[in-house]
Write a protein that holds these residues in place. Structure first.
Motif, PDB file in Angstrom:
ATOM      1  N   PHE A 166       0.807  -1.219   0.000  1.00  0.00           N
ATOM      2  CA  PHE A 166       0.000   0.000   0.000  1.00  0.00           C
ATOM      3  C   PHE A 166       0.846   1.277   0.000  1.00  0.00           C
ATOM      4  N   GLU A 189      -0.255   3.843  -2.504  1.00  0.00           N
ATOM      5  CA  GLU A 189      -1.550   4.367  -2.076  1.00  0.00           C
ATOM      6  C   GLU A 189      -1.345   5.433  -0.995  1.00  0.00           C
ATOM      7  N   THR A 224      -0.146   8.829  -2.328  1.00  0.00           N
ATOM      8  CA  THR A 224      -1.141   9.669  -2.996  1.00  0.00           C
ATOM      9  C   THR A 224      -2.034  10.425  -2.004  1.00  0.00           C
ATOM     10  N   LYS A 278      -9.706   8.747   2.237  1.00  0.00           N
ATOM     11  CA  LYS A 278      -9.597   7.588   1.352  1.00  0.00           C
ATOM     12  C   LYS A 278     -10.871   7.341   0.527  1.00  0.00           C
ATOM     13  N   HIS A 333     -11.023   8.398  -2.991  1.00  0.00           N
ATOM     14  CA  HIS A 333     -10.233   7.637  -3.973  1.00  0.00           C
ATOM     15  C   HIS A 333     -10.819   6.251  -4.242  1.00  0.00           C
ATOM     16  N   TRP A 336      -9.664   3.515  -7.102  1.00  0.00           N
ATOM     17  CA  TRP A 336      -8.900   2.325  -6.679  1.00  0.00           C
ATOM     18  C   TRP A 336      -9.640   1.040  -7.064  1.00  0.00           C
ATOM     19  N   TYR A 351      -2.189  -0.393  -6.846  1.00  0.00           N
ATOM     20  CA  TYR A 351      -1.013   0.046  -7.595  1.00  0.00           C
ATOM     21  C   TYR A 351      -0.067  -1.099  -7.975  1.00  0.00           C
TER      22      TYR A 351
END
Ligand SMILES: *Cc1c(COP(=O)(O)O)cnc(C)c1O
Length: 368
Positions: free
Chosen positions: A8, A11, A14, A242, A245, A249, A347
């Motif tokens: 992560f 993640e 970002t 979060k 996103h 994701w 990712y």
């Protein structure tokens, strides 16, 4: 190449600046439980799902437990649960004194089989807990129809299904309650434990509000015998960041799963998506006969995998008392014996997926 099961870091990068800002605010306010951050996240999460209310609780297990209790289900009652799920689903019934009645899953989706549900309904049955495993939707049309016909409650275990949809509608909003986990690895994960109960019914929301906070509406005045199960301010603030996103994701996860399926088609088996659904793809699992050996060999090649889950509910030591035996739920047993979850996170790169698939292909073609 090293491909961990989850990673992560990207993640975090970002969202780091936004998260830091939120944390600073919480520290400045120095208010950590049941404050504005929780209220804001609850509103955002409810709006995101298209639900009337979302109530933050301590974890996903707590969400399920409180939902069962809030519906007045207890001793002498039966709750229908899939035999292939995370143990928490069954515990929600057990810890309220009710009996989990297990039902096998469908071989293609690994989700609760509606036809089997009807066979297990008795006078004692009070609720069905469909589990949207892998972030894939159960057959909600059939399940809601059965529930209506037999006057049963529906509690959705949506712990793996944040943002997933069935016929355009978000999972967790079909039943009386939808239960979510914010365990760090989940599609929407906190930096610790967290959970939420979602509902479209005001009276059912009120019941969860009471139960999560000692049965209190007004501080120090307990109406009912409640618990302490709350989502704290820090986690709520992080989840607000979060949540923005989540769709992006989930889209990435979906693209990764499409790539896995394309590269592994005809090489190994894997579950299919429910028709008319948009899964959140929490997990991508393959089914291989010599699973343990493959897991070991993949580890030697630097590839991390996890088994979700090695033992179905009816064969868990904790559930000896239910009197089930090997062979009672053959599909669940077969999945438990052959399933292997491959690396999946927003990712992960195309190169990493290609490496995982190439490695598996070589192993399978060697026929060892
Ligand atoms: C993660 C999970 C839970 C439990 O959630 P926690 O937050 O870990 O308590 C329950 N059901 C399913 C299907 C899960 O994946």
């Amino acid at each position: 190449m090293q491909v961990p099961f989850v990673n992560f870091h990207k993640e975090f990068e970002t969202i780091q600046i936004d998260v830091q800002k939120e944390l600073d605010e919480v520290f400045k306010n120095a208010y950590f439980i049941m404050g504005q951050k929780l209220q804001l996240f609850e509103k955002q999460f409810a709006d995101y799902l298209g639900a009337k209310e979302a109530i933050g609780v301590g974890d996903g297990t707590g969400a399920l437990f409180l939902a069962v209790q809030a519906l007045g289900i207890g001793k002498g009652d039966e709750v229908i649960v899939p035999s292939f799920t995370y143990i928490a689903t069954a515990l929600a019934a057990s810890h309220n004194g009710a009996t989990p009645v297990l039902v096998d899953v469908l071989p293609d989706t690994h989700l609760i089989d509606p036809k089997e549900i009807e066979k297990k309904i008795t006078k004692k049955t009070k609720a069905i807990i469909p589990v949207h495993f892998y972030g894939n939707s159960c057959d909600m049309d059939s399940i809601m129809k059965i529930a209506k016909k037999h006057k049963l409650f529906v509690i959705e275990d949506a712990a793996q299904a944040h943002g997933a949809r069935y016929k355009g509608k978000k999972l967790g909003t079909f039943g009386d309650y939808g239960c979510f986990s914010f365990y760090p690895t989940k599609n929407l994960g906190a930096f610790g434990d967290g959970g939420a109960v979602v509902t479209n019914k005001t009276n059912l929301a009120k019941q969860i509000h009471l139960l999560r906070n000692y049965g209190q509406e007004k501080k120090y005045y307990s109406k009912i015998k409640g618990y302490n199960s709350r989502l704290d301010e820090l986690q709520a603030a992080i989840l607000s960041v979060k949540l923005k996103h989540l769709d992006a994701w989930n889209k990435k996860r979906t693209a990764h799963v499409a790539m896995y399926r394309k590269l592994l088609k005809g090489i190994v088996d894997f579950a299919s998506d429910t028709p008319n659904s948009t899964p959140s793809h929490y997990i991508f699992a393959i089914q291989v006969p010599q699973r343990d050996l493959m897991q070991k060999k993949l580890a030697e090649k630097g590839i991390g995998t996890i088994i979700h889950y090695p033992v179905p509910v009816h064969l868990q030591e904790a559930y000896k008392d239910l009197g089930y035996k090997k062979g009672d739920f053959p599909i669940s047993e077969k999945i438990a014996n052959t399933t292997l979850s491959l690396p999946l996170f927003p990712y992960i790169t195309k190169e990493e997926i290609t490496y995982v698939c190439d490695t598996i292909k070589k192993m399978v073609s060697k026929k060892d």
